[in-house]
Write a protein that holds these residues in place. Sequence first.
Motif, PDB file in Angstrom:
ATOM      1  N   ASP A 130       7.435  -3.767  -0.712  1.00 43.83           N
ATOM      2  CA  ASP A 130       7.265  -4.532   0.520  1.00 43.83           C
ATOM      3  C   ASP A 130       5.770  -4.596   0.816  1.00 43.83           C
ATOM      4  O   ASP A 130       5.313  -4.183   1.868  1.00 43.83           O
ATOM      5  N   ASP A 131       5.023  -5.074  -0.151  1.00 37.32           N
ATOM      6  CA  ASP A 131       3.579  -5.177  -0.017  1.00 37.32           C
ATOM      7  C   ASP A 131       3.162  -6.635  -0.041  1.00 37.32           C
ATOM      8  O   ASP A 131       3.703  -7.416  -0.822  1.00 37.32           O
ATOM      9  N   PHE A 182       4.493  -9.699  -9.792  1.00 35.35           N
ATOM     10  CA  PHE A 182       3.097 -10.118  -9.792  1.00 35.35           C
ATOM     11  C   PHE A 182       2.414  -9.257  -8.747  1.00 35.35           C
ATOM     12  O   PHE A 182       2.730  -9.342  -7.569  1.00 35.35           O
ATOM     13  N   VAL A 183       1.504  -8.392  -9.202  1.00 32.85           N
ATOM     14  CA  VAL A 183       0.811  -7.456  -8.319  1.00 32.85           C
ATOM     15  C   VAL A 183      -0.701  -7.698  -8.448  1.00 32.85           C
ATOM     16  O   VAL A 183      -1.215  -7.751  -9.566  1.00 32.85           O
ATOM     17  N   ILE A 219       2.291 -15.535  -2.775  1.00 41.02           N
ATOM     18  CA  ILE A 219       1.433 -14.562  -2.129  1.00 41.02           C
ATOM     19  C   ILE A 219       0.238 -15.346  -1.608  1.00 41.02           C
ATOM     20  O   ILE A 219      -0.363 -16.130  -2.346  1.00 41.02           O
ATOM     21  N   VAL A 220      -0.084 -15.153  -0.340  1.00 40.78           N
ATOM     22  CA  VAL A 220      -1.273 -15.778   0.239  1.00 40.78           C
ATOM     23  C   VAL A 220      -2.286 -14.655   0.409  1.00 40.78           C
ATOM     24  O   VAL A 220      -2.026 -13.678   1.104  1.00 40.78           O
ATOM     25  N   THR A 253       4.328   4.709   1.395  1.00 42.36           N
ATOM     26  CA  THR A 253       5.222   4.005   0.482  1.00 42.36           C
ATOM     27  C   THR A 253       4.606   2.653   0.202  1.00 42.36           C
ATOM     28  O   THR A 253       3.514   2.348   0.648  1.00 42.36           O
ATOM     29  N   HIS A 254       5.372   1.833  -0.463  1.00 38.66           N
ATOM     30  CA  HIS A 254       4.893   0.489  -0.752  1.00 38.66           C
ATOM     31  C   HIS A 254       4.869  -0.393   0.483  1.00 38.66           C
ATOM     32  O   HIS A 254       4.429  -1.522   0.407  1.00 38.66           O
ATOM     33  N   SER A 255       5.342   0.108   1.611  1.00 42.56           N
ATOM     34  CA  SER A 255       5.325  -0.724   2.815  1.00 42.56           C
ATOM     35  C   SER A 255       4.543  -0.066   3.944  1.00 42.56           C
ATOM     36  O   SER A 255       4.749  -0.372   5.094  1.00 42.56           O
ATOM     37  N   ASP A 256       3.614   0.816   3.606  1.00 41.61           N
ATOM     38  CA  ASP A 256       2.909   1.561   4.654  1.00 41.61           C
ATOM     39  C   ASP A 256       1.671   0.857   5.197  1.00 41.61           C
ATOM     40  O   ASP A 256       0.912   1.438   5.943  1.00 41.61           O
ATOM     41  N   GLY A 257       1.449  -0.387   4.826  1.00 42.02           N
ATOM     42  CA  GLY A 257       0.345  -1.134   5.396  1.00 42.02           C
ATOM     43  C   GLY A 257      -0.992  -0.866   4.745  1.00 42.02           C
ATOM     44  O   GLY A 257      -2.022  -1.206   5.284  1.00 42.02           O
TER      45      GLY A 257
END
Length: 159
Positions: free
Chosen positions: A111-112, A87-88, A126-127, A22-26
């Motif tokens: 959650d990226d 913003f991606v 975003i850093v 998913t968007h949060s899978d690292g």
Amino acid sequence: MNTVTLALLFAALASPALAGGTHSDGHADAMAIGEPGKKAKATQTIRVTMKETDDGQMIFTPSDFKVRKGQTIVFAVKNAGELEHEFVLDQEDKVMEHKAMMAKFPEMEHDDPNAIRLTPGTSGEIVWKFTNDGAFKIACLIPGHYESGMHGDIVVAQK
């Protein structure tokens, strides 16, 4: 499609075991564009505004960036528009894959560390540490926004 089937589909997409991630899978750990950075190591802050224009365009200001390989940047992002924007940062092919997924599931939660979604009038950051040189993209992948001009380029030069 009935409500139960739709609910099961969304549950499957939200489960890394069932959907392949998913968007949060690292996945950011192995991204070609780089990795999450530490704010204390940032060498530059780039302020980016997201908004709509009177002629119907949607824009990032600025939309093109040049950074150095190994550099850590703080992107201070402000949504000065009247619509929600995101913003991606990513490779162009990954941006296009994500765009296609967003077309199917526009309310998808993110959650990226390489993406931020902001409601009107809000700010975030975003850093990011750019670990590889090359050409990369920024984009808003909310359906219709990319097509309205909300994308740009990041060129990462070797030191």
